[in-house]
Design a protein around this motif. Structure first.
Motif, mmCIF file in Angstrom:
data_model
loop_
_atom_site.group_PDB
_atom_site.id
_atom_site.type_symbol
_atom_site.label_atom_id
_atom_site.label_comp_id
_atom_site.label_asym_id
_atom_site.label_seq_id
_atom_site.Cartn_x
_atom_site.Cartn_y
_atom_site.Cartn_z
ATOM 1 N N LEU A 109 0.860 -1.184 0.000
ATOM 2 C CA LEU A 109 0.000 0.000 0.000
ATOM 3 C C LEU A 109 0.893 1.231 0.000
ATOM 4 O O LEU A 109 1.530 1.557 0.997
ATOM 5 N N HIS A 110 0.955 1.900 -1.149
ATOM 6 C CA HIS A 110 1.887 3.015 -1.326
ATOM 7 C C HIS A 110 1.227 4.359 -1.046
ATOM 8 O O HIS A 110 1.284 5.290 -1.855
ATOM 9 N N GLY A 111 0.545 4.469 0.094
ATOM 10 C CA GLY A 111 0.019 5.760 0.502
ATOM 11 C C GLY A 111 -1.196 6.205 -0.280
ATOM 12 O O GLY A 111 -1.927 5.408 -0.853
ATOM 13 N N ARG A 112 -1.420 7.537 -0.301
ATOM 14 C CA ARG A 112 -2.600 8.116 -0.939
ATOM 15 C C ARG A 112 -2.228 8.731 -2.273
ATOM 16 O O ARG A 112 -1.139 9.254 -2.463
ATOM 17 N N ILE A 113 -3.166 8.663 -3.212
ATOM 18 C CA ILE A 113 -2.961 9.266 -4.524
ATOM 19 C C ILE A 113 -4.150 10.150 -4.842
ATOM 20 O O ILE A 113 -5.292 9.818 -4.515
ATOM 21 N N PRO A 140 -2.538 16.699 -8.689
ATOM 22 C CA PRO A 140 -1.432 15.835 -8.248
ATOM 23 C C PRO A 140 -0.985 16.148 -6.827
ATOM 24 O O PRO A 140 -1.028 17.283 -6.370
ATOM 25 N N ILE A 141 -0.547 15.101 -6.107
ATOM 26 C CA ILE A 141 -0.037 15.263 -4.755
ATOM 27 C C ILE A 141 1.339 14.624 -4.665
ATOM 28 O O ILE A 141 1.911 14.211 -5.675
ATOM 29 N N GLU A 142 1.851 14.500 -3.464
ATOM 30 C CA GLU A 142 3.183 13.942 -3.245
ATOM 31 C C GLU A 142 3.308 12.554 -3.862
ATOM 32 O O GLU A 142 2.361 11.773 -3.855
ATOM 33 N N ALA A 143 4.469 12.242 -4.386
ATOM 34 C CA ALA A 143 4.694 10.970 -5.082
ATOM 35 C C ALA A 143 4.481 9.779 -4.155
ATOM 36 O O ALA A 143 4.462 9.904 -2.935
ATOM 37 N N LEU A 144 4.318 8.615 -4.765
ATOM 38 C CA LEU A 144 3.999 7.393 -4.039
ATOM 39 C C LEU A 144 5.020 7.100 -2.950
ATOM 40 O O LEU A 144 6.217 7.213 -3.152
ATOM 41 N N ASP A 200 -13.491 9.046 -3.147
ATOM 42 C CA ASP A 200 -12.528 9.366 -2.094
ATOM 43 C C ASP A 200 -12.552 8.278 -1.026
ATOM 44 O O ASP A 200 -13.615 7.885 -0.540
ATOM 45 N N GLY A 201 -11.379 7.773 -0.654
ATOM 46 C CA GLY A 201 -11.284 6.717 0.343
ATOM 47 C C GLY A 201 -11.255 5.314 -0.228
ATOM 48 O O GLY A 201 -10.970 4.357 0.499
ATOM 49 N N ASP A 202 -11.564 5.159 -1.514
ATOM 50 C CA ASP A 202 -11.450 3.845 -2.156
ATOM 51 C C ASP A 202 -9.983 3.435 -2.235
ATOM 52 O O ASP A 202 -9.078 4.280 -2.183
ATOM 53 N N TYR A 203 -9.763 2.136 -2.404
ATOM 54 C CA TYR A 203 -8.411 1.636 -2.647
ATOM 55 C C TYR A 203 -8.307 1.217 -4.114
ATOM 56 O O TYR A 203 -9.005 0.304 -4.563
ATOM 57 N N ALA A 204 -7.456 1.916 -4.848
ATOM 58 C CA ALA A 204 -7.227 1.584 -6.255
ATOM 59 C C ALA A 204 -6.195 0.465 -6.334
ATOM 60 O O ALA A 204 -5.122 0.560 -5.735
ATOM 61 N N LEU A 205 -6.538 -0.589 -7.043
ATOM 62 C CA LEU A 205 -5.632 -1.718 -7.240
ATOM 63 C C LEU A 205 -4.969 -1.533 -8.596
ATOM 64 O O LEU A 205 -5.628 -1.514 -9.629
ATOM 65 N N ALA A 212 2.109 12.370 -8.045
ATOM 66 C CA ALA A 212 1.378 11.272 -8.673
ATOM 67 C C ALA A 212 -0.109 11.583 -8.710
ATOM 68 O O ALA A 212 -0.650 12.196 -7.795
ATOM 69 N N THR A 213 -0.774 11.131 -9.779
ATOM 70 C CA THR A 213 -2.198 11.367 -9.916
ATOM 71 C C THR A 213 -2.855 10.196 -10.636
ATOM 72 O O THR A 213 -2.184 9.468 -11.377
#
Length: 217
Positions: free
Chosen positions: A98-102, A107-111, A146-151, A173-174
């Motif tokens: 789990l590489h954090g939030r995207i 765009p936000i901070e990289a993985l 928002d809050g989902d986990y993208a696989l 990353a976006t």
């Protein structure tokens, strides 16, 4: 008996699943069938679902399963439309990094991050995967909240219309729909309140394609 457009859409979904294990996006289906709006795609999908040709998979973005083809009435769809790796049992649980939030917005901070996420094997296709927690609402029209986990399936290539993790300028990353626009790369949101983002090719590095979605209630 299917209409011509219903048959075309069913074949397109079947072929895409056989090729990549991931359902096409509504935008890809709209363009493939030369429709004017996504509402036409929704109507066709609803008709195919009502007639038992396709099934929507719960808790996954843009996830469809072909149940049967027109020349296979009463039969299950061929195994060429994989939803899970051949070696995986549908009850198996896989621990994904789990590489954090995207951001599904700007765009936000990289993985980053070293945690893991337990994921049912049935939500994954073939290949190496990782997970990201979605932040923002710009992909809501693709069912990504928002809050989902993208696989995410690891890859460094993408075709027009695929939802990808894009690394911008090597530090942000976006999650967006990937498109080429002349000499530029365009990253499209799925929310009419957001504008597309355009970058030079050297600014964008594809880090994966959306393979599935996990939602907790």
């Amino acid at each position: 008996m299917l209409t011509r457009k219903q048959h075309e859409l069913l074949c397109f979904i079947h072929d895409r699943l056989a090729e990549s294990g991931v359902s096409p996006s509504f935008e890809e289906m709209k363009e493939a069938l030369d429709l004017k709006s996504k509402s036409g795609v929704h109507r066709l999908i609803s008709a195919l679902e009502e007639r038992g040709f396709i099934r929507r998979l719960a808790n996954r973005a843009r996830a469809l399963e072909v149940v049967k083809m027109p020349d296979q009435a009463g039969k299950a769809a061929p195994t060429a439309t994989p939803q899970i790796p051949v070696a995986a049992n549908s009850n198996d649980i896989i621990e994904l990094p789990l590489h954090g939030r995207i951001a599904a917005g700007t765009p936000i901070e990289a993985l980053q991050g070293t945690e893991s996420l337990a994921v049912p094997a049935a939500l994954l296709g073939p290949g190496e995967h990782y997970a990201l927690e979605v932040s923002g609402d710009s992909m809501v029209e693709e069912g990504i909240l928002d809050g989902d986990y993208a696989l995410i399936r690891k890859t460094d290539t993408a075709r027009d219309g695929e939802i990808v993790v894009a690394l911008i300028d090597n530090n942000e990353a976006t999650l967006k729909t990937f498109r080429r626009e002349g000499s530029m790369i365009r990253l499209d949101p799925a929310n009419r309140n957001y504008d597309p983002q355009r970058y030079r090719p050297e600014q964008v590095v594809v880090q994966g394609r959306l393979s599935g979605l996990l939602r907790r209630y």
